[in-house]
Write a protein that holds these residues in place. Structure first.
Motif, mmCIF file in Angstrom:
data_model
loop_
_atom_site.group_PDB
_atom_site.id
_atom_site.type_symbol
_atom_site.label_atom_id
_atom_site.label_comp_id
_atom_site.label_asym_id
_atom_site.label_seq_id
_atom_site.Cartn_x
_atom_site.Cartn_y
_atom_site.Cartn_z
ATOM 1 N N VAL A 115 21.574 -53.544 -28.542
ATOM 2 C CA VAL A 115 21.080 -54.390 -27.481
ATOM 3 C C VAL A 115 21.856 -53.641 -26.071
ATOM 4 O O VAL A 115 22.767 -53.351 -25.823
ATOM 5 C CB VAL A 115 21.744 -55.813 -27.663
ATOM 6 N N ASP A 116 20.858 -53.869 -25.034
ATOM 7 C CA ASP A 116 21.184 -53.193 -23.759
ATOM 8 C C ASP A 116 21.116 -54.356 -22.707
ATOM 9 O O ASP A 116 20.358 -55.052 -22.524
ATOM 10 C CB ASP A 116 19.963 -52.159 -23.262
ATOM 11 N N ARG A 117 22.502 -54.415 -21.977
ATOM 12 C CA ARG A 117 22.542 -55.340 -21.115
ATOM 13 C C ARG A 117 22.453 -54.832 -19.888
ATOM 14 O O ARG A 117 23.440 -53.957 -19.486
ATOM 15 C CB ARG A 117 23.888 -56.242 -21.351
ATOM 16 N N LEU A 118 21.490 -54.965 -18.869
ATOM 17 C CA LEU A 118 21.382 -53.938 -17.694
ATOM 18 C C LEU A 118 21.709 -54.992 -16.485
ATOM 19 O O LEU A 118 21.427 -56.024 -16.193
ATOM 20 C CB LEU A 118 19.860 -53.702 -17.771
ATOM 21 N N GLY A 119 22.424 -54.115 -15.402
ATOM 22 C CA GLY A 119 22.884 -54.754 -14.322
ATOM 23 C C GLY A 119 24.279 -55.247 -14.169
ATOM 24 O O GLY A 119 24.683 -55.541 -15.236
ATOM 25 N N SER A 120 24.597 -55.336 -12.997
ATOM 26 C CA SER A 120 25.843 -55.888 -12.662
ATOM 27 C C SER A 120 25.977 -56.671 -11.380
ATOM 28 O O SER A 120 25.897 -56.138 -10.360
ATOM 29 C CB SER A 120 27.130 -54.821 -12.352
ATOM 30 N N VAL A 122 24.619 -58.935 -15.166
ATOM 31 C CA VAL A 122 23.488 -58.767 -15.926
ATOM 32 C C VAL A 122 22.307 -59.399 -15.577
ATOM 33 O O VAL A 122 22.560 -60.738 -15.229
ATOM 34 C CB VAL A 122 23.832 -59.199 -17.385
ATOM 35 N N ARG A 123 21.193 -58.645 -15.494
ATOM 36 C CA ARG A 123 19.866 -59.383 -15.003
ATOM 37 C C ARG A 123 18.937 -59.260 -16.072
ATOM 38 O O ARG A 123 18.004 -60.182 -15.962
ATOM 39 C CB ARG A 123 19.517 -58.578 -13.880
ATOM 40 N N ALA A 124 19.042 -58.604 -17.194
ATOM 41 C CA ALA A 124 18.239 -58.513 -18.362
ATOM 42 C C ALA A 124 18.841 -57.875 -19.296
ATOM 43 O O ALA A 124 19.858 -57.146 -19.439
ATOM 44 C CB ALA A 124 16.921 -57.579 -17.881
ATOM 45 N N GLU A 125 18.127 -58.342 -20.675
ATOM 46 C CA GLU A 125 18.834 -57.824 -21.741
ATOM 47 C C GLU A 125 17.722 -57.346 -22.659
ATOM 48 O O GLU A 125 16.518 -58.090 -23.042
ATOM 49 C CB GLU A 125 19.566 -58.982 -22.599
ATOM 50 N N ALA A 126 17.828 -56.213 -23.196
ATOM 51 C CA ALA A 126 16.731 -55.709 -24.085
ATOM 52 C C ALA A 126 17.347 -55.460 -25.486
ATOM 53 O O ALA A 126 18.226 -54.821 -25.603
ATOM 54 C CB ALA A 126 15.850 -54.375 -23.594
ATOM 55 N N VAL A 127 16.510 -55.947 -26.501
ATOM 56 C CA VAL A 127 16.835 -55.599 -28.006
ATOM 57 C C VAL A 127 15.945 -54.324 -28.309
ATOM 58 O O VAL A 127 14.743 -54.453 -28.135
ATOM 59 C CB VAL A 127 16.606 -56.831 -28.861
ATOM 60 N N PHE A 128 16.449 -53.341 -28.985
ATOM 61 C CA PHE A 128 15.670 -52.276 -29.391
ATOM 62 C C PHE A 128 15.378 -51.891 -31.080
ATOM 63 O O PHE A 128 16.514 -52.068 -31.726
ATOM 64 C CB PHE A 128 16.164 -50.865 -28.880
ATOM 65 N N ARG A 129 14.285 -51.442 -31.004
ATOM 66 C CA ARG A 129 14.002 -50.647 -32.542
ATOM 67 C C ARG A 129 14.454 -49.241 -32.324
ATOM 68 O O ARG A 129 13.963 -48.721 -31.746
ATOM 69 C CB ARG A 129 12.517 -51.011 -33.072
ATOM 70 N N THR A 130 15.177 -48.752 -33.177
ATOM 71 C CA THR A 130 15.887 -47.357 -33.165
ATOM 72 C C THR A 130 15.350 -46.482 -34.136
ATOM 73 O O THR A 130 15.268 -46.894 -35.529
ATOM 74 C CB THR A 130 17.562 -47.480 -33.086
ATOM 75 N N ARG A 131 14.964 -45.280 -33.833
ATOM 76 C CA ARG A 131 14.518 -44.327 -34.750
ATOM 77 C C ARG A 131 14.751 -42.851 -34.465
ATOM 78 O O ARG A 131 15.004 -42.689 -33.243
ATOM 79 C CB ARG A 131 12.887 -44.427 -35.174
ATOM 80 N N VAL A 132 15.210 -42.087 -35.397
ATOM 81 C CA VAL A 132 15.083 -40.854 -35.304
ATOM 82 C C VAL A 132 14.103 -39.891 -35.469
ATOM 83 O O VAL A 132 13.368 -40.142 -36.582
ATOM 84 C CB VAL A 132 16.284 -39.965 -35.961
ATOM 85 N N VAL A 133 13.177 -39.198 -34.609
ATOM 86 C CA VAL A 133 11.968 -38.664 -34.447
ATOM 87 C C VAL A 133 12.106 -37.208 -34.100
ATOM 88 O O VAL A 133 12.619 -36.801 -33.048
ATOM 89 C CB VAL A 133 10.873 -39.368 -33.728
#
Length: 205
Positions: A115-120, A122-133
């Motif tokens: 989960v990435d919490r963006l800004g100071s 915080v103005r946005a939060e994104a949940v990610f699917r994570t893979r090694v490619v």
């Protein structure tokens, strides 16, 4: 303490390129990860988006620009989430023509996902699917939430932008390559930055 990336990837973490493992692994307490490089592109040429981006620029999330060959630095420090899970706080300084801009975020773990919490603040939060490619890391957002104080507004999947981050090792340039693209299901690419940098861990905050 482990890193948020190792916590989410588990055994797949060891499939990363060795130089990427050094970047995504835990930063020792009292140390800082520091990188320096150049972004080939930053922002968007679609100027009608700039007034919207200017709102996010106030908190250091996205910037209303379209520039090439932008020098930048990144600083990563270890952190701990509210629930005790591992996290990393990052600060990226974009040496844009006219003025430098600073982007801040904190990436952590929630329910087994990054989960990435963006800004100071915080103005946005994104949940990610994570893979090694192919030895590189690929993150693709599955949920985006807009934040304003205690207000949280999850965006429906049909209108939510999709954030895709890829990190790979560029053998030809002996450097790490990073690319972030923010795209909308209907409007297409909204924002991007991509470039290469070199990175190491140094003692001290």
């Amino acid at each position: 303490m482990t890193s948020p990336y190792r916590a989410v990837l588990g055994a797949d973490f060891d499939e990363l390129h060795p130089r990427l493992r050094a970047y995504f692994d835990a930063i020792p307490a009292g140390s800082t990860g520091r990188g320096r490089g150049v972004f080939d592109t930053v922002g968007t040429p679609r100027r009608w988006l700039w007034p919207v981006l200017a709102v996010f620029a106030r908190s250091g999330v996205l910037f209303p620009v379209w520039q090439r060959r932008v020098p930048f630095t990144v600083s990563n420090v270890p952190a701990t989430g509210a629930d005790g899970s591992p996290a990393v706080r990052a600060e990226r300084v974009f040496a844009l023509r006219g003025r430098s801009r600073v982007m801040r975020d904190e990436i952590g773990v929630r329910d087994g996902a990054l989960v990435d919490r963006l800004g100071s603040p915080v103005r946005a939060e994104a949940v990610f699917r994570t893979r090694v490619v192919d030895g590189g890391l690929r993150l693709a957002s599955t949920r985006v939430v807009l934040c304003a104080g205690r207000l949280r507004l999850p965006l429906p999947r049909g209108i939510a932008p999709v954030v895709v981050l890829t990190e790979r090792w560029d053998e030809a340039h002996d450097a790490q390559h990073v690319s972030i693209v923010v795209a909308h299901p209907l409007l297409g690419r909204l924002y991007q930055y991509a470039g290469t940098f070199r990175y190491d861990i140094t003692p001290g905050e």
